[in-house]
Design a protein around this motif. Structure first.
Motif, PDB file in Angstrom:
ATOM      1  N   GLY A  85       0.822  -1.205   0.000  1.00 11.16           N
ATOM      2  CA  GLY A  85       0.000   0.000   0.000  1.00 11.16           C
ATOM      3  C   GLY A  85       0.858   1.258   0.000  1.00 11.16           C
ATOM      4  N   ALA A  86       1.970   1.222   0.752  1.00 12.91           N
ATOM      5  CA  ALA A  86       2.863   2.384   0.823  1.00 12.91           C
ATOM      6  C   ALA A  86       3.500   2.651  -0.539  1.00 12.91           C
ATOM      7  N   LEU A  87       3.984   1.583  -1.185  1.00  9.84           N
ATOM      8  CA  LEU A  87       4.621   1.746  -2.498  1.00  9.84           C
ATOM      9  C   LEU A  87       3.613   2.235  -3.522  1.00  9.84           C
ATOM     10  N   LEU A  88       2.424   1.611  -3.493  1.00  8.87           N
ATOM     11  CA  LEU A  88       1.382   1.973  -4.453  1.00  8.87           C
ATOM     12  C   LEU A  88       1.020   3.446  -4.291  1.00  8.87           C
ATOM     13  N   ALA A  89       0.822   3.881  -3.025  1.00 11.47           N
ATOM     14  CA  ALA A  89       0.431   5.273  -2.769  1.00 11.47           C
ATOM     15  C   ALA A  89       1.485   6.222  -3.331  1.00 11.47           C
ATOM     16  N   LYS A  90       2.776   5.855  -3.135  1.00 12.70           N
ATOM     17  CA  LYS A  90       3.837   6.737  -3.626  1.00 12.70           C
ATOM     18  C   LYS A  90       3.850   6.795  -5.151  1.00 12.70           C
ATOM     19  N   GLN A  91       3.351   5.725  -5.785  1.00  9.88           N
ATOM     20  CA  GLN A  91       3.300   5.737  -7.251  1.00  9.88           C
ATOM     21  C   GLN A  91       2.114   6.537  -7.773  1.00  9.88           C
ATOM     22  N   GLY A 134      -6.562  10.009   4.317  1.00 12.06           N
ATOM     23  CA  GLY A 134      -6.840   8.703   3.740  1.00 12.06           C
ATOM     24  C   GLY A 134      -5.760   7.718   4.115  1.00 12.06           C
ATOM     25  N   VAL A 135      -6.121   6.418   4.033  1.00 13.58           N
ATOM     26  CA  VAL A 135      -5.141   5.351   4.260  1.00 13.58           C
ATOM     27  C   VAL A 135      -5.244   4.401   3.076  1.00 13.58           C
ATOM     28  N   ILE A 136      -4.091   3.952   2.555  1.00 13.97           N
ATOM     29  CA  ILE A 136      -4.108   2.930   1.505  1.00 13.97           C
ATOM     30  C   ILE A 136      -3.582   1.644   2.122  1.00 13.97           C
ATOM     31  N   TYR A 137      -4.413   0.570   2.047  1.00 17.86           N
ATOM     32  CA  TYR A 137      -4.035  -0.673   2.697  1.00 17.86           C
ATOM     33  C   TYR A 137      -4.776  -1.838   2.057  1.00 17.86           C
TER      34      TYR A 137
END
Lengths: 273, 219
Positions: A161-167, A194-197
């Motif tokens: 989720g962290a990598l995806l959000a940064k992309q 927001g949270v991406i998970y």
């Protein structure tokens, strides 16, 4: 005097670095984890509690969740004791590398970059990334709505989720937290928008905190979870694949699946967040 | 265990490391700037003759000393944020400054109390008010005595600042955690980061040593 000290210090550093960079170029047979586990009669499983409903700790401090059931089933199949070791999610792969743990079972997404550092058995679960927003935010329909300057997206350090959000987020700011509960707490406290998970994690969190958060369940990305072992330990990977083929759909697995994914009764057992 | 080292992660990400190092220095410097007045004020209040004032100052010191910095940072970021809208950056500075201030207060108090009583009496009998005596006679003598423990405290502050990474401040430690999470090169990254922290603290201790020499009383 000072100059001397600095010189000595630099030489020491150089020696340490030189000592560390001895490359073993010869192709040695990696001792298989499977052999070691059978020999010492213990399987040490590395995990990162806080990923609902895969790995959590109950009020007694016991490790519970779908992944933990799987780990215990592996222990039963090998007739060895299962020991859990807790890490921050980003500390798991290094711990596997240093031999502190034998396998990683922590809802870890199978990814190319990770596969350069560890070897994965076949997928045991298919999931995807979703967005979670505060309950008060009724306007947000998708992650694109939050991609504006001044918005903050909280993620768990080192996760997919962290990598995806940064992309995907071009304008919003990404804030790294130690784990999912901390990122969610930041959301609830108004420190993030927001949270991406992973979807199961968000679903469980919403189940536990229906008054505070709301999940937006359109999958932003799809992915598979896998058990990780030390790189190129093909013997163990092979055995895990066979194990998963027999475990998936077995009575034990079906019971575990329905316990963790088909109702939320387990939420009362979980450590109060 | 054979761990194949690969140091390329360091030069490839040098700008990132420097960025993190800069933020670490920035936060430490600001926290230091705020913690010195906090420390001096609380230190002076600790030795106040007014029972209530000295009790409150003592309570502050004891609470700050008794709570782990990590817990204090979480508390400021997650709890205090309900009343005070502080982002991670200012939460970090507030946490470090209030925490470090308590330790500086103790150093200041010990420094003042280490100046012999006769100094105060002599100053008072030469017609100074006690505030004047404090400012002109006692504090300059105390200042010289507290430099070494203060230096240690400043170094501890820089090291403690690594904890602010848990409230999503992108300091040197968080940058490194992120790099380890994506490159899995834990040995290389953490070795290099240890060296960077050492460079920062060592430089600071050299600067303080210079001041110590400057204010030395020639025996």
């Amino acid at each position: 005097m000072m100059k001397k000290l600095i010189t000595i210090f630099l030489i020491a550093i150089a020696l340490i670095v030189a000592g560390c960079s001895k490359n073993t170029s010869t192709e040695e047979k990696v001792p298989s984890t499977l052999d070691n586990v059978l020999k010492k009669k213990t399987l040490v499983v590395g995990t990162a509690p806080g990923y609902f409903p895969f790995e959590m700790k109950d009020s007694k401090g016991e490790f519970i969740g779908y992944d933990m059931d799987t780990a215990r089933a592996i222990g039963e199949a090998l007739k060895v004791k299962v020991e859990f070791k807790q890490f921050g999610f980003d500390g798991l792969i290094p711990a596997l590398g240093t031999g502190e743990i034998d396998i990683i079972l922590a809802g870890m997404t199978i990814r190319g970059d990770r596969a350069l550092a560890v070897s994965f058995a076949n997928p045991y679960f298919a999931t995807g990334q979703v967005l979670m927003v505060p309950k008060g935010d009724t306007a947000t329909k998708s992650w694109e709505d939050l991609d504006q300057p001044g918005k903050k997206i909280a993620v768990s350090l080192g996760t997919t989720g962290a990598l995806l959000a940064k992309q995907i987020f071009k304008n919003a700011e990404i804030a790294d937290f130690e784990d999912f509960p901390a990122a969610s707490m930041a959301l609830v406290q108004g420190q993030a928008d927001g949270v991406i998970y992973d979807e199961p994690g968000v679903r469980s969190y919403e189940g536990m905190n229906p008054d505070n958060v709301r999940g937006v369940y359109d999958l932003i990305s799809k992915e598979n979870l896998g058990i990780a072992v030390r790189k190129n330990d093909l013997e163990t990977v092979q055995w895990l694949n066979s194990f998963l083929d027999s475990y998936k759909g077995s009575p034990a697995e079906l019971e575990s699946f329905s316990k963790w994914f088909e109702n939320v009764d387990w939420m009362d057992e979980v450590e109060a967040e | 265990m054979q761990y194949q080292t690969d140091w390329s992660v360091i030069p490839n990400n040098l700008p990132l490391f420097l960025e993190g190092m800069w933020l670490t220095l920035e936060i430490s410097a600001l926290a230091l700037l705020f913690s010195i007045p906090i420390g001096i004020l609380i230190g002076l209040l600790r030795i106040s003759r007014n029972k209530l004032v000295s009790f409150l100052a003592t309570a502050y010191v004891e609470i700050m000393r008794g709570v782990p910095l990590l817990v204090l940072l979480f508390w400021i970021f997650f709890v205090l944020s309900n009343f005070l809208r502080l982002g991670p950056y200012w939460s970090a500075i507030l946490g470090l400054a209030t925490f470090s201030g308590a330790f500086i207060a103790e150093i200041v108090r010990a420094g003042i109390q280490s100046v012999p009583k006769g100094q105060m009496e002599a100053a008072r009998s030469s017609g100074m008010t006690s505030a004047q005596a404090m400012r002109l006679i006692i504090l300059p003598q105390a200042f010289r005595k507290v430099l070494p423990p203060m230096a240690s405290q400043f170094i501890i502050l820089i090291k403690d600042s690594s904890l602010v990474s848990v409230i999503s401040v992108i300091d040197l430690t968080l940058i490194s955690k992120n790099l380890v999470a994506t490159s899995f090169r834990s040995l290389e990254v953490w070795t290099f980061v240890a060296l960077l922290y050492f460079i920062m603290t060592f430089t600071l201790s050299q600067i303080i040593r210079y001041f110590e020499k400057k204010y030395q009383v020639t025996e």
